[in-house]
Design a protein around this motif. Structure first.
Motif, short mmCIF file in Angstrom:
data_model
loop_
_atom_site.label_atom_id
_atom_site.label_comp_id
_atom_site.label_asym_id
_atom_site.label_seq_id
_atom_site.Cartn_x
_atom_site.Cartn_y
_atom_site.Cartn_z
N THR A 53 -18.62 18.14 12.21
CA THR A 53 -17.50 18.93 11.29
C THR A 53 -18.17 19.63 10.19
O THR A 53 -19.19 19.21 9.56
CB THR A 53 -16.57 17.70 10.80
N VAL A 55 -16.92 22.94 6.79
CA VAL A 55 -16.08 23.62 6.31
C VAL A 55 -16.47 25.08 5.92
O VAL A 55 -17.75 25.28 6.12
CB VAL A 55 -15.84 23.12 4.73
N LYS A 88 -16.27 21.83 14.39
CA LYS A 88 -15.09 21.83 14.18
C LYS A 88 -14.89 22.01 12.62
O LYS A 88 -15.73 21.36 11.64
CB LYS A 88 -14.34 20.45 14.27
N ASN A 90 -13.01 21.54 9.29
CA ASN A 90 -11.84 20.74 8.63
C ASN A 90 -11.04 21.64 7.68
O ASN A 90 -9.82 21.51 7.87
CB ASN A 90 -12.60 19.83 7.55
N TRP A 91 -11.68 22.90 7.25
CA TRP A 91 -10.58 23.71 6.87
C TRP A 91 -11.60 25.07 6.40
O TRP A 91 -12.88 24.86 6.61
CB TRP A 91 -9.83 23.46 5.30
N ASP A 105 -12.12 17.97 -2.92
CA ASP A 105 -12.20 17.05 -1.96
C ASP A 105 -13.13 15.89 -2.41
O ASP A 105 -12.99 14.67 -2.28
CB ASP A 105 -12.86 17.61 -0.82
N PRO A 113 -17.47 16.45 5.03
CA PRO A 113 -17.83 17.00 6.40
C PRO A 113 -19.32 16.50 6.77
O PRO A 113 -19.98 16.18 5.97
CB PRO A 113 -17.77 18.41 6.55
#
Length: 564
Positions: A53, A55, A88, A90-91, A105, A113
């Motif tokens: 993960t 961002v 992936k 997260n945003w 965050d 992440p």
């Protein structure tokens, strides 16, 4: 009772034996996670794929094809299919909102992440201090490939931004060496008309600028001769485009930079005595009309607009300004001629220009991430792809139809050869947003081609194919290659910024006010709205308002990371 105890003992023995059998390799699905990791790394692919993960952010310069996004594109698909790493996000947000979103965050104690790429030094420091990210020292030693280790061992200061208590809390991302080192780009057809040679000194340059203002080139008045920008509020004289720092470099100083200007201690360039002389020179050039009347209002990205539109005869910038000549100036005037030249010598007797800082940002790894070997598998592979061997699927580029095409049976990276006239920077899809290459590779490859040698590696061939075939006939006049040659020639005249750390304690409370005072004072002096002696007043205030304390703190940081 005794019989029951014997029966219980027998049951426990059987269970123990079964456990031993399982741990001896009965059911492979129960293998410890570390074994699964090492096999994925050793095999060069995780099967089944693991998830990583992160961002991200996108800017206006991002180009996507075929409905792709940062989360799903030709790069992320390749990584999953070939490395078994499913990236992936997260945003994803805009570039100007990225740091704010990360801070939200962090303050909300949201799960970080697995991997995050950070540019902002203060944010990087805050994330490291949060205790949420790991020391990667041992992981680097264990998993980094020999090629990656060789690159990162070239300069201990590459690690400066991520070093804390002798430990490395991230992997720095490295830019191309000297990629933003400044050159002068001059209309050579105008020089010919004025019967003048390229400038060797500031005096020569002044004569050229004066001649441009007085000569009719058939394109209207030349205003201004020199296209630069000093708008940026934080470092107005040091820019990646439209740079003016070389004017100060001619006096042996670079504004905003910390260096050993007077001995063994780091000092701030903007308060050194040489600055006063350089500001006086800029004030003089402004009065004579050599600079734009609104030089302090021009956006950096638009600093060369007057050169493109034939209102200026000189622009400043690094090697990539070749594209301005080829795609903008020549589009407006196919007969226009321009070329790069080294920075001329100033009153100090030699040229001086800002040095490009190689480390720029870093990857931080979540301390709870169980697949740090997967991250290094990605890093190792990306550096391999950045300088691929012959026969590699990346020999011609990252992806056909994106950064190269096959036209008439030949490989081309020239945008005009693409069917849709749109070339994509695939590296912007990488976790770093930039290519993974040895910092010295591109410049050395360009110089090799400039010297007339044929490309001998896929990387060199890529550089070769990025230039229109008609221009390659005379290597000495290929703009990028010539610019690279001059960039390397003036390397010894570059002056580095040796402070790469996060804001010091006093900087956090005082720096914004100090920088504001500096920018306003210098701009008033250049515009002639303040006497050059105002510089002395500024220096005195700067020291008293926290500058002296900041200088001590900067040196404390420098010594703590082993600066020499």
């Amino acid at each position: 009772m005794r019989k029951k105890m014997m029966m219980l003992s027998a049951i426990l023995l059987v269970i123990a034996l079964m456990g031993t059998a399982c741990s001896s390799g009965g059911d492979k699905g129960q293998s410890p996670e570390s074994d699964v990791e090492s096999k994925g790394f050793t095999n060069g692919k995780f099967d089944p794929p693991i998830t990583l993960t992160t961002v991200g952010s996108v800017g206006s310069n991002y180009v996507f094809k075929n409905g792709e996004t940062l989360e799903n594109n030709v790069h992320t698909k390749w990584v999953k299919d070939n490395l078994g790493i499913d990236i992936k996000y997260n945003w994803v947000t805009s570039g100007d909102q990225f740091a704010t979103k990360v801070r939200l965050d962090l303050s909300a104690n949201n799960k970080m992440p697995d991997v995050i790429h950070i540019y902002d030094p203060q944010l990087m420091s805050d994330l490291i201090e949060s205790g949420k990210f790991m020391d990667i020292s041992s992981a680097f030693d264990k998993y980094a490939s020999p090629k990656v280790k060789q690159i990162y061992n070239q300069d201990p200061m590459y690690w400066a931004q991520v070093t804390k208590d002798g430990k490395h809390y991230g992997l720095p991302t490295l830019s191309r060496a000297q990629q933003n080192d400044t050159l002068l780009w001059i209309r050579t057809d105008w020089l010919k008309k004025m019967n003048m040679e390229p400038p060797k000194t500031f005096d020569d340059l002044e004569k050229i600028m004066d001649g441009m203002k007085k000569t009719d080139f058939g394109t209207g008045p030349v205003n201004p001769p020199l296209a630069i920008s000093i708008k940026d509020a934080n470092m107005p004289f040091v820019q990646w485009r439209g740079d003016a720092s070389w004017i100060f470099g001619g006096y042996g100083i670079i504004p905003h930079y910390w260096n050993k200007w007077n001995g063994d201690k780091l000092e701030y360039g903007s308060v050194q005595p040489q600055m006063k002389q350089a500001l006086a020179k800029m004030q003089d050039w402004y009065k004579k009309g050599y600079l734009s009347a609104d030089v302090g209002l021009i956006d950096v990205g638009k600093s060369d607009d007057t050169f493109r539109n034939q209102k200026s005869g000189i622009m400043t910038g690094p090697t990539f300004q070749a594209s301005v000549v080829r795609s903008a100036l020549n589009k407006n005037n196919p007969n226009a001629e321009a070329a790069p030249f080294p920075i001329p010598a100033g009153p100090s007797g030699k040229p001086g220009l800002r040095n490009t800082t190689v480390p720029g940002g870093a990857f931080l790894i979540n301390k709870d991430f169980k697949h740090v070997d997967a991250f290094f598998l990605y890093i190792n592979k990306m550096y391999e792809i950045g300088d691929p061997p012959k026969g590699s699927e990346f020999e011609n580029g990252y992806a056909e139809g994106y950064d190269y095409v096959i036209k008439d049976g030949k490989v081309s990276s020239v945008e005009a050869d693409f069917p849709d006239k749109q070339k994509v920077n695939v590296a912007s899809y990488f976790l770093s947003g930039q290519p993974f290459v040895d910092p010295e590779l591109e410049l050395n490859s360009y110089v090799k081609l400039y010297n007339g040698e044929k490309p001998s590696t896929p990387f060199e061939t890529r550089m070769y194919n990025a230039v229109p075939e008609s221009e390659r006939k005379d290597p000495k006049n290929v703009l990028e290659w010539k610019a690279a040659y001059y960039t390397l020639q003036q390397k010894d005249n570059t002056l580095a910024n040796l402070f790469l750390g996060p804001p010091t304690p006093t900087m956090k409370s005082k720096w914004e006010a100090l920088v504001k005072m500096e920018s306003e004072t210098f701009l008033k002096i250049v515009y002639g709205k303040a006497s050059i002696d105002e510089f002395d007043t500024f220096v005195d205030k700067w020291k008293k308002m926290g500058g002296d304390q900041i200088t001590e703190e900067v040196n404390d940081w420098y010594n703590s990371v082993g600066g020499k």
